[in-house]
Write an enzyme that holds these catalytic residues in place. Structure first.
Site, PDB file in Angstrom:
ATOM      1  NE  ARG A   1       0.628   8.036   0.163  1.00 16.28           N
ATOM      2  CZ  ARG A   1       0.619   6.950  -0.609  1.00 16.28           C
ATOM      3  NH1 ARG A   1       1.701   6.620  -1.307  1.00 16.28           N
ATOM      4  NH2 ARG A   1      -0.461   6.200  -0.680  1.00 16.28           N
TER       5      ARG A   1
ATOM      6  NE  ARG B   1      -7.094  -8.101   4.443  1.00 18.68           N
ATOM      7  CZ  ARG B   1      -7.476  -8.406   3.210  1.00 18.68           C
ATOM      8  NH1 ARG B   1      -8.529  -9.184   3.022  1.00 18.68           N
ATOM      9  NH2 ARG B   1      -6.836  -7.915   2.165  1.00 18.68           N
TER      10      ARG B   1
ATOM     11  CB  CYS C   1       0.007   1.271  10.237  1.00 13.75           C
ATOM     12  SG  CYS C   1      -0.882   1.346   8.674  1.00 13.75           S
TER      13      CYS C   1
ATOM     14  CB  THR D   1      -0.911   0.036   1.246  1.00 10.21           C
ATOM     15  OG1 THR D   1      -0.091   0.065   2.432  1.00 10.21           O
ATOM     16  CG2 THR D   1      -1.826  -1.182   1.288  1.00 10.21           C
TER      17      THR D   1
ATOM     18  CB  CYS E   1      -3.534   3.770  12.939  1.00  7.46           C
ATOM     19  SG  CYS E   1      -1.994   3.834  11.982  1.00  7.46           S
TER      20      CYS E   1
ATOM     21  CB  CYS F   1      -1.962   4.779   8.459  1.00  4.15           C
ATOM     22  SG  CYS F   1      -3.621   4.080   8.558  1.00  4.15           S
TER      23      CYS F   1
ATOM     24  CB  CYS G   1      -3.156   0.189  12.154  1.00  2.00           C
ATOM     25  SG  CYS G   1      -4.170   0.967  10.881  1.00  2.00           S
TER      26      CYS G   1
ATOM     27  CG  ASP H   1       9.296  12.124  52.766  1.00  2.00           C
ATOM     28  OD1 ASP H   1       8.796  12.901  51.948  1.00  2.00           O
ATOM     29  OD2 ASP H   1       8.653  11.574  53.687  1.00  2.00           O
TER      30      ASP H   1
END
Length: 512
Positions: free
Chosen positions: A63, A41, A34, A30, A68, A65, A38, A448
């Site tokens: 690039r 699928r 991501c 693609t 997500c 997503c 994400c 303390d």
């Protein structure tokens, strides 16, 4: 970070939130990268490559997503990465440092040469400083286009681009989109306000964090009601000072904090979001910290180390609160804010959501310069004792001169040592400042009294021996102990600093 492909793919297939922000997956089929959570699928294993930063994924041609949204992934805490200097530089870039400066100024800010910074950065992240900065600017612009209705011109400037033309060219070249095309993908009907979501690694003990902040609220600059935190802030960007407010609300179903900023902070968005991340310790790895603390963390998993919007403010709170109750300290700090704080102009108060039953927000906390110059009579009017007045002024002068820096990039051991050189600041106060202002995960107030009582130890050396098992997360251990047993400073900030009076008994104790 060493990325084992098989482990990474298992995390992607299971949508394991513990890995969110620790790496990104590029999908060759693609051309998209991501987050491991994400909801699309799960891609085939042979199509996946893994990168430890968004910049590295983009360098390899992927690039972001649009589903997500990698820009929403939680970041790294400074203690997570061995290359602390490289991560410090990355944090500054994330918060917009390079919108007003170059690589040389960035290297000077973290105390190394420009050549050494470039070498560190490439070794740590696999990309150059400029490539990383370009990616962060684009991801911020993508967030502004998606989450706000700011005009494109303001988006370009807020993200650090010099012109709209330059912004359009880079966005089209890297993402194949124009600003208007990206905006059309955003949800319709957005209110004209600056609303963002900051992710974290679950769990997040939000109620415990609010309880810690709530007992320390200073009227005029902070409000806590229910599960909402609201406060004023001032952000300096270059020569410009931006005043406004921020509202925080937990959205557990989405594992995010919803952050609403006043419109007057439109040109200080990365810096403002950086302050929120530090206040709420959103870079924390609770799986690592809780596992190390064991039974101590079992009752309240996901406890965060409360940070601050301003390190000097925390130091002043700690000094004012020495030896007195939290109620007294809050009254003094409220008067000090009203007398020396910078009033919020009406424009900065526009859109401020009302909070019933709470004093209104009116000022931002005084700057170090303001408190250095404040006349003694005004300190007395606020109720600050002469000894604490001298301590606050001495510290303020060191802050103004640059001798001491109180932010997460400051070297913790050296800073604690310099703080203790200030008359009136002992080890308790210095360690408390290191916990909250520096975000030092191993700071621990060994003097303390309440913690020594809870842990049944009588000397500082015994305290160090007892708490060694929790290193390097002893600051988280202190927060857990204060919360679990309801001991000061959970019921009053801060408790008496046994070292502040330089008493003979304390000197003997230190020697022991």
């Amino acid at each position: 970070m060493n990325l084992d492909p098989d482990t990474c793919y298992k995390a992607v297939a299971s949508h394991d939130r513990r890995f969110d922000g620790r790496f990104f997956v590029g999908v060759s089929s693609t051309g998209i990268y991501c987050r491991p959570i994400c909801a699309v699928r799960t891609p085939r294993r042979e199509n996946c490559t893994f990168y430890d930063t968004a910049a590295s994924a983009e360098k390899h041609g992927f690039r972001p997503c649009l589903r997500c949204r990698p820009e929403l992934a939680p970041g790294h805490g400074l203690a997570d990465i061995s290359g602390r200097l490289a991560q410090a530089a990355a944090t500054l870039i994330d918060e917009g440092f390079m919108a007003e400066a170059g690589v040389a100024q960035l290297a000077k800010r973290i105390g190394v040469t420009e050549r050494h910074l470039r070498r560190l950065f490439d070794a740590q992240f696999g990309v150059s400083v400029l490539e990383y900065a370009q990616t962060q600017k684009l991801l911020l612009a993508k967030r502004l286009l998606t989450d706000t209705t700011l005009p494109v011109t303001q988006v370009a400037l807020a993200a650090g681009f010099g012109s709209v033309r330059r912004f359009n060219d880079v966005l089209r070249q890297r993402y194949g989109l124009t600003p208007l095309a990206m905006r059309r993908r955003a949800a319709e009907g957005m209110a004209d306000q600056l609303v963002f979501e900051l992710g974290y690694r679950p769990p997040l003990a939000w109620s415990a964090l609010l309880a810690f902040l709530g007992v320390r609220v200073v009227d005029g600059i902070e409000q806590v009601r229910g599960d909402v935190y609201l406060r004023t802030l001032a952000v300096d960007v270059g020569a410009q000072r931006h005043l406004g407010w921020v509202r925080l609300e937990h959205v557990p179903k989405r594992t995010v904090l919803r952050v609403t900023l006043s419109g007057t902070l439109a040109h200080a968005i990365p810096q403002s979001l950086g302050k929120v991340r530090r206040l709420c310790d959103l870079g924390c790895r609770p799986d690592v910290v809780d596992r190390h603390l064991g039974d101590l963390a079992a009752d309240v998993p996901g406890m965060r180390l409360p940070g601050t919007f301003d390190g000097f403010e925390i130091a002043v709170r700690a000094i004012v609160g020495q030896v007195i109750s939290v109620i007294q300290a809050r009254r003094i700090l409220t008067r000090l804010v009203s007398l020396a704080g910078e009033p919020l102009p009406p424009k900065a108060l526009a859109g401020l959501p009302p909070m019933a039953g709470q004093p209104p927000l009116t000022h931002v906390f005084p700057t170090a310069q303001a408190l250095a110059d404040l006349p003694d009579a005004v300190y007395r009017e606020a109720g600050v004792t002469p000894g604490k007045l001298r301590t606050i002024r001495a510290l303020a002068l060191r802050i103004v001169s640059g001798e001491i820096a109180l932010d997460p990039l400051a070297p913790p051991e050296e800073t604690v040592a310099r703080l203790r050189e200030v008359d009136g600041i002992g080890d308790w106060t210095a360690q408390y400042i290191a916990m909250r202002a520096l975000g030092w995960p191993d700071a621990f107030p060994a003097t303390d009294y309440a913690l020594r009582k809870v842990l049944a130890v009588s000397t500082v050396r015994a305290m160090h021996d007892r708490t060694a098992q929790w290193a390097p997360w002893r600051a988280y251990a202190a927060i857990h102990l204060w919360h679990r047993y309801g001991t000061p400073p959970a019921s009053g900030e801060p408790m008496a600093d046994p070292s502040a009076d330089r008493s003979e008994d304390h000197s003997k104790e230190q020697a022991a």
